[in-house]
Design an enzyme around this catalytic site. Sequence first.
Site, PDB file in Angstrom:
ATOM      1  N   GLY A   1       0.815  -1.092  -0.017  1.00  8.39           N
ATOM      2  CA  GLY A   1       0.147  -0.019   0.035  1.00  8.39           C
ATOM      3  C   GLY A   1       0.835   1.299  -0.081  1.00  8.39           C
ATOM      4  O   GLY A   1       0.408   2.260   0.460  1.00  8.39           O
TER       5      GLY A   1
ATOM      6  N   GLY B   1      -0.331   4.879  -0.802  1.00  9.24           N
ATOM      7  CA  GLY B   1      -1.096   5.707   0.092  1.00  9.24           C
ATOM      8  C   GLY B   1      -0.526   6.906   0.924  1.00  9.24           C
ATOM      9  O   GLY B   1       0.647   7.053   0.468  1.00  9.24           O
ATOM     10  N   GLN B   2      -1.424   7.408   1.826  1.00 12.62           N
ATOM     11  CA  GLN B   2      -0.899   8.688   2.529  1.00 12.62           C
ATOM     12  C   GLN B   2       0.159   8.519   3.185  1.00 12.62           C
ATOM     13  O   GLN B   2       0.935   9.427   3.176  1.00 12.62           O
ATOM     14  CB  GLN B   2      -2.279   9.082   3.136  1.00 12.62           C
ATOM     15  CG  GLN B   2      -2.078  10.447   4.078  1.00 12.62           C
ATOM     16  CD  GLN B   2      -3.055  10.817   5.102  1.00 12.62           C
ATOM     17  OE1 GLN B   2      -3.930   9.730   5.586  1.00 12.62           O
ATOM     18  NE2 GLN B   2      -3.157  11.921   5.573  1.00 12.62           N
TER      19      GLN B   2
ATOM     20  N   ASP C   1      -1.223  -6.890  -5.915  1.00 11.05           N
ATOM     21  CA  ASP C   1      -2.721  -7.020  -5.501  1.00 11.05           C
ATOM     22  C   ASP C   1      -2.768  -7.809  -4.310  1.00 11.05           C
ATOM     23  O   ASP C   1      -2.705  -9.204  -4.319  1.00 11.05           O
ATOM     24  CB  ASP C   1      -3.585  -7.513  -6.293  1.00 11.05           C
ATOM     25  CG  ASP C   1      -5.167  -8.013  -6.088  1.00 11.05           C
ATOM     26  OD1 ASP C   1      -5.567  -7.494  -4.814  1.00 11.05           O
ATOM     27  OD2 ASP C   1      -5.829  -8.193  -6.795  1.00 11.05           O
TER      28      ASP C   1
ATOM     29  N   TYR D   1     -14.286  -1.491   7.543  1.00 10.55           N
ATOM     30  CA  TYR D   1     -12.948  -1.045   7.816  1.00 10.55           C
ATOM     31  C   TYR D   1     -12.492  -1.372   9.319  1.00 10.55           C
ATOM     32  O   TYR D   1     -11.624  -2.072   9.397  1.00 10.55           O
ATOM     33  CB  TYR D   1     -12.718   0.587   7.632  1.00 10.55           C
ATOM     34  CG  TYR D   1     -11.705   1.136   8.016  1.00 10.55           C
ATOM     35  CD1 TYR D   1     -10.252   0.555   6.991  1.00 10.55           C
ATOM     36  CD2 TYR D   1     -11.527   2.207   8.809  1.00 10.55           C
ATOM     37  CE1 TYR D   1      -9.071   1.318   7.542  1.00 10.55           C
ATOM     38  CE2 TYR D   1     -10.260   2.929   9.174  1.00 10.55           C
ATOM     39  CZ  TYR D   1      -9.175   2.540   8.474  1.00 10.55           C
ATOM     40  OH  TYR D   1      -7.896   3.034   8.682  1.00 10.55           O
TER      41      TYR D   1
ATOM     42  N   LYS E   1     -10.016  -4.155  10.687  1.00  7.86           N
ATOM     43  CA  LYS E   1      -8.648  -3.628  11.226  1.00  7.86           C
ATOM     44  C   LYS E   1      -8.699  -4.671  12.468  1.00  7.86           C
ATOM     45  O   LYS E   1      -7.487  -5.090  13.104  1.00  7.86           O
ATOM     46  CB  LYS E   1      -8.705  -2.363  11.431  1.00  7.86           C
ATOM     47  CG  LYS E   1      -8.395  -1.637  10.310  1.00  7.86           C
ATOM     48  CD  LYS E   1      -6.821  -1.922   9.835  1.00  7.86           C
ATOM     49  CE  LYS E   1      -6.330  -1.085   8.486  1.00  7.86           C
ATOM     50  NZ  LYS E   1      -5.381  -1.220   8.116  1.00  7.86           N
TER      51      LYS E   1
HETATM   52  C1  AKB Z   1     -10.336   7.157   8.168  1.00  9.09           C
HETATM   53  O1  AKB Z   1     -11.220   7.890   8.346  1.00  9.09           O
HETATM   54  O2  AKB Z   1     -11.029   5.954   7.582  1.00  9.09           O
HETATM   55  C2  AKB Z   1      -8.972   6.792   8.759  1.00  9.09           C
HETATM   56  C3  AKB Z   1      -8.683   6.256   9.993  1.00  9.09           C
HETATM   57  C4  AKB Z   1      -9.258   7.038  10.911  1.00  9.09           C
HETATM   58  O3  AKB Z   1      -8.421   5.027  10.124  1.00  9.09           O
HETATM   59  N1  AKB Z   1      -8.329   7.997   8.433  1.00  9.09           N
END
Ligand code: AKB
Length: 310
Positions: free
Chosen positions: A7, A10-11, A47, A136, A140
């Site tokens: 990744g 990414g940022q 990927d 998400y 995680k």
């Molecule tokens: C998001 O906003 O999904 C991320 C995070 C807080 O993990 N920046």
Amino acid sequence: MKVLVTGAGGQVGLDLLRILQARGDEVHASDVTPPSREHDVPWHRLDVTSEPEVSALFAALRPELVFHLAAILSARGEADPMRTYAVNQGGTVNVLEAARQHGTRQVLFTSTIAAFGPPLPPLVPDDIALHPTTMYGVTKVAGELLGDYYFRRYGLDFRAVRFPGLLSAVLPGGGTSDYAPLMYYEALRVGHYEAFCRPDATIPLMYMPDGLRALVELSQAPRERLTRCVYNVAAFSPTAQQIADEVTRAVPGADISFNPDPARQAILDSWPRALDDSLARRDWGWRPEYDLPRMTADLLPKLRALLPRA
Ligand code: AKB
């Protein structure tokens, strides 16, 4: 040391590559898309959802250290939960298994405040029941648990930080904390920004240099000093209104307004308002350097250099 970053486009990845290169590592970057910025490290198309691709890259490189950053963030993740499950959860188990099979010593993983969900106390500790409300967050939490499993079962040195929302001169993509960096970015770019949250929305935030230092310092900490695999790290927790005030003070004439989006505001309301990072401070000496005003002073010139006002 040979290091692989997943990744990497990414940022977090783009800045991390520079730090790892500067300390003399042999750095390999990987991402599913080509890099958006100039770089001078080998770039591997990867990927992470493909187990054969992940395994082949690990077999070819045999990285000693892996920063596993590849993930879809919270807001974008809610638009496609199944893809988010595949990338975040499938990708993480593929990386852990390839690391185990191909002799990787250590895997650093970026978890998040999105791992938490209500009910939450005002200051949220590391160990509390985890009730994430987004795919998400769910993936995680699963990544944290998988890493912990690989550590206990196979001795893979898995370490993770739970990041607050991160701000930097690189714009994030698809996060719910994006209202904070967008206030700075749009104030400079067009002079106004309508935030998708309420003025009293409050989540933990962190300036990227602190976030990168947290990753590198946790990676370097002697394992015997660590009492766990996953650590909260914190910096500051302003309300959205306080960020807006800070931006309008620093960018005179900028107009920041609020038009809350119910779905994204609900995600923000489900996250901690502040994180207790005392275990990271105790175990590996973690200390943030930037508060809101120090971040503003450092970030604005960097953004100005990238973005002449329209
Ligand atoms: C998001 O906003 O999904 C991320 C995070 C807080 O993990 N920046």
